[in-house]
Write a protein that holds these residues in place. Structure first.
Motif, PDB file in Angstrom:
ATOM      1  N   GLY A 120       0.835  -1.187   0.000  1.00  0.00           N
ATOM      2  CA  GLY A 120       0.000   0.000   0.000  1.00  0.00           C
ATOM      3  C   GLY A 120       0.869   1.236   0.000  1.00  0.00           C
ATOM      4  O   GLY A 120       2.101   1.143   0.033  1.00  0.00           O
ATOM      5  N   PHE A 121       0.245   2.416  -0.031  1.00  0.00           N
ATOM      6  CA  PHE A 121       1.044   3.639  -0.023  1.00  0.00           C
ATOM      7  C   PHE A 121       0.244   4.805   0.529  1.00  0.00           C
ATOM      8  O   PHE A 121      -0.989   4.811   0.525  1.00  0.00           O
ATOM      9  CB  PHE A 121       1.579   3.971  -1.419  1.00  0.00           C
ATOM     10  CG  PHE A 121       0.528   4.372  -2.429  1.00  0.00           C
ATOM     11  CD1 PHE A 121       0.201   5.709  -2.635  1.00  0.00           C
ATOM     12  CD2 PHE A 121      -0.142   3.414  -3.183  1.00  0.00           C
ATOM     13  CE1 PHE A 121      -0.764   6.085  -3.568  1.00  0.00           C
ATOM     14  CE2 PHE A 121      -1.102   3.770  -4.125  1.00  0.00           C
ATOM     15  CZ  PHE A 121      -1.409   5.112  -4.311  1.00  0.00           C
ATOM     16  N   VAL A 183      -3.868  -1.132  -4.992  1.00  0.00           N
ATOM     17  CA  VAL A 183      -3.492  -1.486  -3.627  1.00  0.00           C
ATOM     18  C   VAL A 183      -4.132  -0.469  -2.678  1.00  0.00           C
ATOM     19  O   VAL A 183      -4.525   0.623  -3.109  1.00  0.00           O
ATOM     20  CB  VAL A 183      -1.952  -1.488  -3.445  1.00  0.00           C
ATOM     21  CG1 VAL A 183      -1.295  -2.526  -4.343  1.00  0.00           C
ATOM     22  CG2 VAL A 183      -1.375  -0.099  -3.692  1.00  0.00           C
ATOM     23  N   PRO A 184      -4.251  -0.776  -1.396  1.00  0.00           N
ATOM     24  CA  PRO A 184      -4.777   0.206  -0.436  1.00  0.00           C
ATOM     25  C   PRO A 184      -3.923   1.476  -0.451  1.00  0.00           C
ATOM     26  O   PRO A 184      -2.702   1.407  -0.559  1.00  0.00           O
ATOM     27  CB  PRO A 184      -4.670  -0.523   0.911  1.00  0.00           C
ATOM     28  CG  PRO A 184      -4.697  -1.972   0.560  1.00  0.00           C
ATOM     29  CD  PRO A 184      -3.974  -2.086  -0.751  1.00  0.00           C
ATOM     30  N   GLN A 203      -6.539   9.316  10.586  1.00  0.00           N
ATOM     31  CA  GLN A 203      -6.616   8.629   9.291  1.00  0.00           C
ATOM     32  C   GLN A 203      -5.406   7.718   9.085  1.00  0.00           C
ATOM     33  O   GLN A 203      -5.540   6.595   8.574  1.00  0.00           O
ATOM     34  CB  GLN A 203      -6.694   9.656   8.159  1.00  0.00           C
ATOM     35  CG  GLN A 203      -8.015  10.397   8.087  1.00  0.00           C
ATOM     36  CD  GLN A 203      -8.041  11.436   6.970  1.00  0.00           C
ATOM     37  OE1 GLN A 203      -7.045  11.647   6.275  1.00  0.00           O
ATOM     38  NE2 GLN A 203      -9.168  12.102   6.811  1.00  0.00           N
ATOM     39  N   ILE A 204      -4.232   8.198   9.473  1.00  0.00           N
ATOM     40  CA  ILE A 204      -3.011   7.398   9.337  1.00  0.00           C
ATOM     41  C   ILE A 204      -3.080   6.159  10.220  1.00  0.00           C
ATOM     42  O   ILE A 204      -2.718   5.053   9.792  1.00  0.00           O
ATOM     43  CB  ILE A 204      -1.771   8.246   9.675  1.00  0.00           C
ATOM     44  CG1 ILE A 204      -1.542   9.303   8.592  1.00  0.00           C
ATOM     45  CG2 ILE A 204      -0.530   7.362   9.820  1.00  0.00           C
ATOM     46  CD1 ILE A 204      -0.441  10.297   8.922  1.00  0.00           C
ATOM     47  N   ASN A 209      -3.490   0.349  10.676  1.00  0.00           N
ATOM     48  CA  ASN A 209      -4.128  -0.795  11.322  1.00  0.00           C
ATOM     49  C   ASN A 209      -4.821  -1.721  10.324  1.00  0.00           C
ATOM     50  O   ASN A 209      -4.851  -2.938  10.506  1.00  0.00           O
ATOM     51  CB  ASN A 209      -5.136  -0.310  12.368  1.00  0.00           C
ATOM     52  CG  ASN A 209      -4.463   0.263  13.602  1.00  0.00           C
ATOM     53  OD1 ASN A 209      -3.263   0.093  13.811  1.00  0.00           O
ATOM     54  ND2 ASN A 209      -5.230   0.942  14.429  1.00  0.00           N
ATOM     55  N   LEU A 210      -5.388  -1.143   9.274  1.00  0.00           N
ATOM     56  CA  LEU A 210      -6.086  -1.951   8.269  1.00  0.00           C
ATOM     57  C   LEU A 210      -5.145  -2.624   7.288  1.00  0.00           C
ATOM     58  O   LEU A 210      -5.446  -3.692   6.760  1.00  0.00           O
ATOM     59  CB  LEU A 210      -7.079  -1.068   7.492  1.00  0.00           C
ATOM     60  CG  LEU A 210      -8.349  -0.646   8.222  1.00  0.00           C
ATOM     61  CD1 LEU A 210      -9.113   0.393   7.407  1.00  0.00           C
ATOM     62  CD2 LEU A 210      -9.241  -1.862   8.497  1.00  0.00           C
ATOM     63  N   THR A 211      -3.976  -2.011   7.068  1.00  0.00           N
ATOM     64  CA  THR A 211      -3.106  -2.448   5.976  1.00  0.00           C
ATOM     65  C   THR A 211      -1.884  -3.225   6.443  1.00  0.00           C
ATOM     66  O   THR A 211      -1.482  -4.193   5.791  1.00  0.00           O
ATOM     67  CB  THR A 211      -2.628  -1.222   5.165  1.00  0.00           C
ATOM     68  OG1 THR A 211      -3.753  -0.435   4.793  1.00  0.00           O
ATOM     69  CG2 THR A 211      -1.877  -1.658   3.919  1.00  0.00           C
ATOM     70  N   SER A 212      -1.294  -2.834   7.555  1.00  0.00           N
ATOM     71  CA  SER A 212       0.025  -3.340   7.928  1.00  0.00           C
ATOM     72  C   SER A 212      -0.033  -4.398   9.016  1.00  0.00           C
ATOM     73  O   SER A 212      -1.106  -4.763   9.511  1.00  0.00           O
ATOM     74  CB  SER A 212       0.890  -2.172   8.421  1.00  0.00           C
ATOM     75  OG  SER A 212       0.523  -1.791   9.737  1.00  0.00           O
TER      76      SER A 212
END
Length: 288
Positions: A120-121, A183-184, A203-204, A209-212
């Motif tokens: 993701g990025f 990707v997210p 937001q970060i 939490n959702l991606t990593s």
């Protein structure tokens, strides 16, 4: 293949370092999240997020070639962006964050990253009229030169760590990352960070939490602590007292931390040049 890479990307002087500071401070408080034990941010914490463009990530690839000046061969770099990321994924058990100013779009037919290697990025955009001023100050050049490079130089490269980055024009840079939707991703505007940093921190946290592989407590204590430790005035004071590796002799890195300065600095011709050339992406991002 496991994917463990999250890029923090932006055109130069758009807020990349600030976002990395926020993330570094959040990661520094992963384990100890009691209010009385929260850790204060210091610049050394930025070592948690490396620049991707450095020799260490390319050394084990077949054909590794340096030029006479010690910089990695440009063709080798471009041809092995994806291979270097594959090796990072293979050797990492947890998510790794990387800073980049590379355009994602094709250079010599090669993408900087893609959905096979990128988890993701986070992308940070900033009003190009303000970038022109900030970049001119940082690079110790005229605003006209800064504008010309931002609008027209399609092969802009930088070499902070012996591996060139292909920055390209502001328009191509923004478009290349905004069009990467496989990707997210979390898209942040520098101006929104200034207006409501707390909202961006939340937001970060949600994105991480959702991606990593990391899980950060999204509570008032964490958010308030990071907000207080990483505000612009505090960072500016830290740079003045301790120095900062990304500063240059002729300019502090944390210089203004404002938006809309272009209204008082740029002349009408400079404003018209930028707005005419970048009308479509600036309208899309809400700058026009």
């Amino acid at each position: 293949m496991n994917k463990n890479i999250i890029f923090i990307s932006s055109y130069p002087k758009s807020g990349n370092t600030w976002v990395r500071i926020l993330i570094s401070s959040l990661l520094d408080n992963l384990i100890t999240q009691e209010k009385n034990n929260l850790k204060n941010f210091n610049f050394k914490d930025l070592e948690k997020i490396n620049m991707f463009s450095q020799l260490a990530y390319f050394r084990n690839i077949k054909g590794y070639t340096l030029k006479e000046d010690g910089v990695l061969d440009d063709n080798f770099t471009i041809n092995n962006w994806i291979n270097a990321q594959k090796l990072i994924n293979q050797n990492s058990s947890k998510t790794k964050f990387f800073k980049t100013h590379n355009i994602r779009g094709k250079i010599n037919g090669k993408n900087f990253t893609d959905e096979t290697v990128c988890l993701g990025f986070i992308y940070i955009s900033r009003d190009p009229r303000d970038i022109a001023i900030s970049k001119a100050k940082y690079m110790n050049t005229s605003i006209d030169v800064s504008i010309d490079r931002m609008l027209n130089d399609e092969k802009v490269i930088t070499c902070p760590t012996k591996v060139n980055e292909y920055v390209n024009t502001w328009e191509n840079h923004v478009t290349s990352w905004y069009s990467f939707n496989k990707v997210p991703r979390l898209m942040i505007k520098y101006e929104d960070m200034l207006k409501d940093t707390k909202k961006i921190i939340v937001q970060i946290i949600k994105f991480i939490n959702l991606t990593s592989s990391f899980k950060i407590a999204n509570n008032e204590e964490i958010v308030s602590h990071v907000l207080e430790n990483t505000n612009f005035s505090n960072l500016k004071k830290m740079e003045s007292n301790q120095g900062f590796v990304e500063s240059v002799p002729h300019s502090n890195f944390f210089r203004k931390g404002t938006s809309g300065q272009w209204k008082d600095v740029l002349d009408k011709n400079q404003i018209n040049l930028i707005e005419k050339k970048l009308q479509i992406p600036m309208q899309y991002l809400g700058y026009l």
